[in-house]
Scaffold this motif. Sequence first.
Motif, short mmCIF file in Angstrom:
data_model
loop_
_atom_site.label_atom_id
_atom_site.label_comp_id
_atom_site.label_asym_id
_atom_site.label_seq_id
_atom_site.Cartn_x
_atom_site.Cartn_y
_atom_site.Cartn_z
N LEU A 10 0.83 -1.20 0.00
CA LEU A 10 0.00 0.00 0.00
C LEU A 10 0.87 1.26 0.00
CD1 LEU A 10 -3.06 0.74 0.25
CD2 LEU A 10 -2.58 1.12 2.66
N LEU A 11 0.61 2.12 -0.93
CA LEU A 11 1.32 3.39 -0.99
C LEU A 11 0.33 4.50 -0.65
CD1 LEU A 11 3.39 2.87 -4.25
CD2 LEU A 11 4.27 2.99 -1.92
N PRO A 12 0.84 5.65 -0.18
CA PRO A 12 -0.06 6.77 0.07
C PRO A 12 -0.82 7.15 -1.22
CG PRO A 12 2.14 7.20 0.98
CD PRO A 12 2.25 5.96 0.15
N ALA A 13 -2.03 7.64 -1.06
CA ALA A 13 -2.84 8.03 -2.22
C ALA A 13 -2.04 8.97 -3.12
CB ALA A 13 -4.11 8.74 -1.73
N LEU A 15 0.57 8.39 -4.86
CA LEU A 15 1.99 8.05 -5.03
C LEU A 15 2.04 6.62 -5.55
CD1 LEU A 15 3.29 9.65 -1.74
CD2 LEU A 15 3.78 10.44 -4.06
N MET A 16 2.85 6.37 -6.54
CA MET A 16 2.82 5.04 -7.13
C MET A 16 4.19 4.60 -7.62
SD MET A 16 0.91 5.83 -10.70
CE MET A 16 2.02 5.91 -12.11
N ASP A 17 4.28 3.27 -7.81
CA ASP A 17 5.46 2.68 -8.43
C ASP A 17 5.25 2.65 -9.93
OD1 ASP A 17 6.65 1.87 -5.93
OD2 ASP A 17 5.22 0.21 -5.85
N LEU A 114 6.45 17.41 -6.13
CA LEU A 114 5.51 16.76 -5.20
C LEU A 114 4.46 17.77 -4.79
CD1 LEU A 114 8.44 15.10 -3.55
CD2 LEU A 114 6.39 13.76 -3.94
N ARG A 125 0.34 12.72 -6.74
CA ARG A 125 1.01 13.69 -5.86
C ARG A 125 2.51 13.78 -6.15
NH1 ARG A 125 -0.75 13.41 0.17
NH2 ARG A 125 -0.64 11.14 -0.02
N GLN A 126 3.03 12.90 -6.97
CA GLN A 126 4.41 13.05 -7.46
C GLN A 126 4.35 13.04 -8.97
OE1 GLN A 126 7.51 10.40 -5.97
NE2 GLN A 126 8.70 10.65 -7.84
#
Lengths: 388, 388
Positions: A10-13, A15-17, A114, A125-126
């Motif tokens: 789980l990543l913060p909303a 933010l992703m890989d 960011l 968000r990034q």
Amino acid sequence: MTDDAPNPALLPAGLMDLLPPEAEREADLVEALMAAFAGHGYERVKPPLLEFEDSLLAGSGGAVAEQTFRLMDPVSQRMMGLRADTTPQVARIAATRLGQQARPLRLCYAGQVLRVRGTQLAPERQLPQTGIELIGSDAAEADAEVALVAAEALARAGVPSVSLDITLPTMAPTLLEAAGVPPALRQRLARALDRKDSAAATELAEQAGPLAAALPVLLAAAGPADGALAALSAADLPPAARAIADNAAAVIAAIRAREPGLRITLDPVEFRGFRYHVGVAFTLYGPGATGELARGGRYVSANDEPATGMSLYPDAVLRAARPAAPRPRVFLPLGTPPADASALRAQGYATVAALAPGDSPAALRCTHVLRDGAAQALSATPFSKDDV
Amino acid sequence: MTDDAPNPALLPAGLMDLLPPEAEREADLVEALMAAFAGHGYERVKPPLLEFEDSLLAGSGGAVAEQTFRLMDPVSQRMMGLRADTTPQVARIAATRLGQQARPLRLCYAGQVLRVRGTQLAPERQLPQTGIELIGSDAAEADAEVALVAAEALARAGVPSVSLDITLPTMAPTLLEAAGVPPALRQRLARALDRKDSAAATELAEQAGPLAAALPVLLAAAGPADGALAALSAADLPPAARAIADNAAAVIAAIRAREPGLRITLDPVEFRGFRYHVGVAFTLYGPGATGELARGGRYVSANDEPATGMSLYPDAVLRAARPAAPRPRVFLPLGTPPADASALRAQGYATVAALAPGDSPAALRCTHVLRDGAAQALSATPFSKDDV
């Protein structure tokens, strides 16, 4: 894992890989954009991700103050911000460390930004951000250059045809000011323009007096540049608004002189989304519904220097660009001579070496196997999205 | 500016702007490293700069917990960390989103890392980091591959000759454990090894009993790999330490088989600086006093998977690499036909267009001027550091 343990995936909303192959594609796109900028003499700078908030949020940086993550610097005990936009940092560099360098100064950058919150339409968000800044020239040629360099960079990154939308963010406020429209009416008129509500704009402009009459005319003129320029030329404009219109015409003429085929639209009274722009503001759109790929335009940089620039969004470019062919992967059986492997890499293959007897070409998503000194294609599908 | 206003050029300690031409050189180096990794089948992933601290600091991430900036996520109200190391993020991706993909899994990454405090010798608080991770193989071939791929990448990035230093971070603790050395004496022995104090190590080892006798012998054996391997082979080692020595010999043999010319040193009882490494640990040094360019080695990844990898530091590589030739800049007089300019860019020139009659080739640091359709060299120095 127990039910209490947080899900490690789980990543913060927002933010992703980025996974294979998208991460490599995005990086390749960024380098293609940067190579185009470098070709036009834009020199790369790399400001830090974090700096003191009072310098980060000065000038045009104020536009993203609410979107900026802040944290305490344990060394200086002062507040720092994580950049939400790179443009103010480049303005700072131009004004300070490169303050003595001759103008016009051409700089480019690539990096991550960011922001504290995403929106429903743009939850990220990034975001990667690349761009160019041309500082110290107030010539229409300068605005034309940044728009054209950005369009050329997008073409090099695999976006075949872009269209350029030009707005004049100071036109409506200048007209309202010149017409002496009282604040309450001005606000209603601005809202009608904002909604592109032609009927309301016409009715309100009548109440606002003869000098506001150009507003609904210019609202209706939005569209292909030639028609919009003709409407601007015919309109009865006060001197300050006429200067804005003449500058727009000069910028468009400079673009046409270098790139006659570029599709240009002009919306003279649009003013949303360009909070620190003066003169012309640009948005570059990809083909179809791929959306906004770059935006920019003229602004006032640090020390009141005239400046113009474009920011490009590689994540949006990634969605709009033609997909690249996946890199062919050659499986190297155990004991492959190193020279054979390096010859294959020199031909553009990725080589995937067996490390143990059980390693299999198919499981390792290889498209080829090295046999008898040459890469032989495997028939299976090289790469499936479902593997990821 | 008044005396009270902060200096806008001031950045927090350890954070800096990279200017032309260094910023472009660093980016080019990173892409050269990444191209080498891709050539060996390492696929790029891009984890976010920020994630929840409990996932960021899990496993090997714990080693950098004290160095990690933390901030509150206003969306989830949970603490997030700004990554101080990318390896734990890649381990998370391998274990979760790429958990079903066949092993061995080869991944690479490039990005920025941030840390709360610098040190006197390494004051930077933002560092570029690139690297490779090879997950799911416990073969000595895997360790050899990551060391060799890193060395090859450095060569492609312009570092002509590197040397590989191998340490065995678990050797000394394993010997001390097997010898049943009491804690107080163990600590003094570890400190003597750490200081490479041979006399103290010998004296303390005598007190620690016969099984500790190998320690001063191995301390003295540090040096070129062949001599150190011979000393390891001759030493009287308990079974757990023998396994570590045999594995080191296998890794070195696998490296030699592929790259006989690589200079390798082995320090069997060195254990500093590799807080989460098991088996072999690697450091790659550049020529002369250019220092540490990469480090890595074997570790246990998420879900207890065997893994090995290397992290490369592009800022150090930038200092060690041969300087690249500056890009030639051609001044384009006003009215230059666009086709002439694009022909020059296709030849590798940066073109710098005049925007106004006063623009001068020398002030804009051009090396050439376009005359009669061709780039003509200017005699002046193209670029002076003093301009910056």
